[in-house]
Scaffold this motif. Structure first.
Motif, short mmCIF file in Angstrom:
data_model
loop_
_atom_site.label_atom_id
_atom_site.label_comp_id
_atom_site.label_asym_id
_atom_site.label_seq_id
_atom_site.Cartn_x
_atom_site.Cartn_y
_atom_site.Cartn_z
N MET A 1 2.95 -0.91 5.37
CA MET A 1 1.70 -1.50 4.86
C MET A 1 1.27 0.00 4.37
O MET A 1 1.30 1.36 4.51
CB MET A 1 0.81 -1.24 6.17
CG MET A 1 -0.08 -2.21 5.69
SD MET A 1 -1.38 -2.46 7.08
CE MET A 1 -0.39 -3.90 8.78
N THR A 2 0.11 0.16 3.06
CA THR A 2 -0.62 1.79 2.44
C THR A 2 -1.10 1.82 3.36
O THR A 2 -1.85 1.59 4.25
CB THR A 2 -0.61 0.86 1.32
OG1 THR A 2 -2.03 0.20 1.89
CG2 THR A 2 -0.45 0.58 0.35
N TYR A 3 -1.58 3.56 3.03
CA TYR A 3 -2.08 4.24 3.99
C TYR A 3 -3.76 3.03 4.06
O TYR A 3 -4.91 2.99 4.54
CB TYR A 3 -2.65 5.53 3.28
CG TYR A 3 -4.00 6.44 3.72
CD1 TYR A 3 -3.38 6.98 5.47
CD2 TYR A 3 -4.87 6.27 3.44
CE1 TYR A 3 -4.34 8.31 6.16
CE2 TYR A 3 -6.16 7.54 4.01
CZ TYR A 3 -6.02 7.89 5.19
OH TYR A 3 -6.63 8.24 6.10
N PHE A 4 -4.70 2.52 2.67
CA PHE A 4 -5.53 2.40 2.56
C PHE A 4 -5.77 0.96 3.60
O PHE A 4 -6.64 0.78 4.29
CB PHE A 4 -5.48 2.17 0.91
CG PHE A 4 -7.00 1.12 0.87
CD1 PHE A 4 -8.39 1.69 0.89
CD2 PHE A 4 -7.49 -0.61 0.77
CE1 PHE A 4 -9.53 1.56 1.22
CE2 PHE A 4 -8.15 -0.90 0.37
CZ PHE A 4 -9.33 -0.26 -0.01
N LYS A 5 -4.32 -0.07 3.96
CA LYS A 5 -4.80 -1.51 3.81
C LYS A 5 -4.90 -0.92 5.58
O LYS A 5 -5.46 -1.57 6.83
CB LYS A 5 -3.70 -1.65 4.03
CG LYS A 5 -3.43 -3.09 2.86
CD LYS A 5 -1.82 -3.13 2.67
CE LYS A 5 -1.53 -4.04 1.01
NZ LYS A 5 -1.01 -5.00 0.37
N ARG A 6 -4.09 0.46 6.30
CA ARG A 6 -3.68 0.60 7.76
C ARG A 6 -4.98 1.43 8.07
O ARG A 6 -5.28 0.91 8.56
CB ARG A 6 -2.86 2.04 8.51
CG ARG A 6 -1.84 0.62 7.91
CD ARG A 6 -0.44 2.68 8.90
NE ARG A 6 -0.74 3.39 7.35
CZ ARG A 6 0.64 4.54 6.84
NH1 ARG A 6 1.41 3.65 6.45
NH2 ARG A 6 -0.07 5.21 5.95
N THR A 7 -6.02 1.64 7.23
CA THR A 7 -7.17 2.11 7.14
C THR A 7 -8.44 1.40 7.78
O THR A 7 -9.00 1.55 8.85
CB THR A 7 -7.84 3.61 6.50
OG1 THR A 7 -6.68 4.51 6.17
CG2 THR A 7 -9.37 3.10 6.70
N LEU A 8 -8.25 0.14 6.84
CA LEU A 8 -8.86 -0.55 6.46
C LEU A 8 -8.83 -1.69 8.02
O LEU A 8 -9.74 -2.26 8.32
CB LEU A 8 -9.01 -1.71 6.10
CG LEU A 8 -9.77 -1.73 4.44
CD1 LEU A 8 -9.44 -2.69 2.98
CD2 LEU A 8 -11.04 -2.00 4.78
N PHE A 9 -7.67 -2.27 8.25
CA PHE A 9 -6.95 -2.91 9.48
C PHE A 9 -7.60 -1.94 10.93
O PHE A 9 -8.41 -2.62 11.55
CB PHE A 9 -5.67 -3.26 9.75
CG PHE A 9 -5.36 -3.68 10.68
CD1 PHE A 9 -5.39 -4.81 11.00
CD2 PHE A 9 -4.44 -2.71 11.70
CE1 PHE A 9 -4.70 -5.84 12.58
CE2 PHE A 9 -4.10 -3.46 13.03
CZ PHE A 9 -4.52 -5.06 12.74
N GLY A 10 -7.45 -1.03 10.74
CA GLY A 10 -7.85 0.31 12.01
C GLY A 10 -9.56 0.02 11.89
O GLY A 10 -10.04 -0.21 13.56
N LEU A 11 -9.78 0.28 10.98
CA LEU A 11 -11.82 -0.10 10.92
C LEU A 11 -12.15 -1.76 11.53
O LEU A 11 -13.31 -1.39 12.38
CB LEU A 11 -12.43 0.15 9.75
CG LEU A 11 -13.53 0.30 9.56
CD1 LEU A 11 -14.34 1.41 10.34
CD2 LEU A 11 -14.50 0.52 7.92
N PHE A 12 -11.81 -2.41 10.65
CA PHE A 12 -11.71 -3.80 11.19
C PHE A 12 -11.53 -4.25 12.90
O PHE A 12 -11.91 -4.78 13.84
CB PHE A 12 -11.20 -4.64 10.37
CG PHE A 12 -10.87 -5.83 10.87
CD1 PHE A 12 -11.95 -6.89 10.38
CD2 PHE A 12 -9.68 -6.37 12.10
CE1 PHE A 12 -12.51 -8.64 11.20
CE2 PHE A 12 -9.78 -8.36 12.43
CZ PHE A 12 -11.11 -9.08 12.11
#
Length: 170
Positions: free
Chosen positions: A1-12
């Motif tokens: 998972m890219t940093y962006f996807k991990r960040t979005l997932f964490g935010l969600f």
């Protein structure tokens, strides 16, 4: 998972968890009952320079304790022109509980407050000067409720402002 996807997932995940926290709510003025505010003033129009009244005014004696309606974090305390001395608490379900016209406050920005904890005292600061002491209490949802939008003046804002009267009477 890219940093962006991990960040979005964490935010969600953070947003989701915030919506799952139960909201226990308390009337914001010590000793107040439903007859201490007019249930018909939420979204009453015309209301001075703000156009629409986006909360309820809970009346009492000057200096009466104003208490936090919910557990949460104080995200703002200070002075604004219309509201006078104000406190804003971020509570469960990503809702900001806004208390205005305080005589004084007893909290700090960043502080965690518990439901029923004293956050200030009843007053007439801001544009309430010379009027009976009260707290203007609003509930602002950071997550929109688009089904609440109406064709009334400023009706699109109803997706963010929730009716404190209905919530307090649950």
């Amino acid at each position: 998972m890219t940093y962006f996807k991990r960040t979005l997932f964490g935010l969600f995940l953070l947003i989701l968890l915030g919506t799952l926290v139960p909201e226990k709510i308390q009337v914001t003025v010590a000793g107040a009952v439903a007859s201490d505010w007019n249930q018909n003033t939420f979204w009453y129009e015309p209301w001075g320079s703000s156009g629409v009244h986006k909360g309820v005014d809970i009346f009492g004696k000057v200096g009466t304790a104003v208490i936090s309606a919910v557990d949460g974090f104080v995200i703002y305390k200070g002075h604004v022109d219309k509201g006078g001395n104000v406190v804003a608490v971020l509570g469960p379900k990503w809702r900001i509980h806004y208390y205005a016209h305080l005589k004084s406050d007893s909290v700090s920005t960043g502080q965690f407050v518990e439901r029923r904890e004293v956050i200030g005292t009843l007053g007439d600061s801001g544009n309430a000067q010379g009027k009976p002491a009260h707290v203007h209490y609003s509930i602002l949802s950071l997550l929109p409720h688009p089904w609440l939008v109406t064709t009334e003046p400023q009706g699109w804002k109803r997706m963010f402002y929730l009716d404190p009267d209905a919530i307090l009477k649950r």
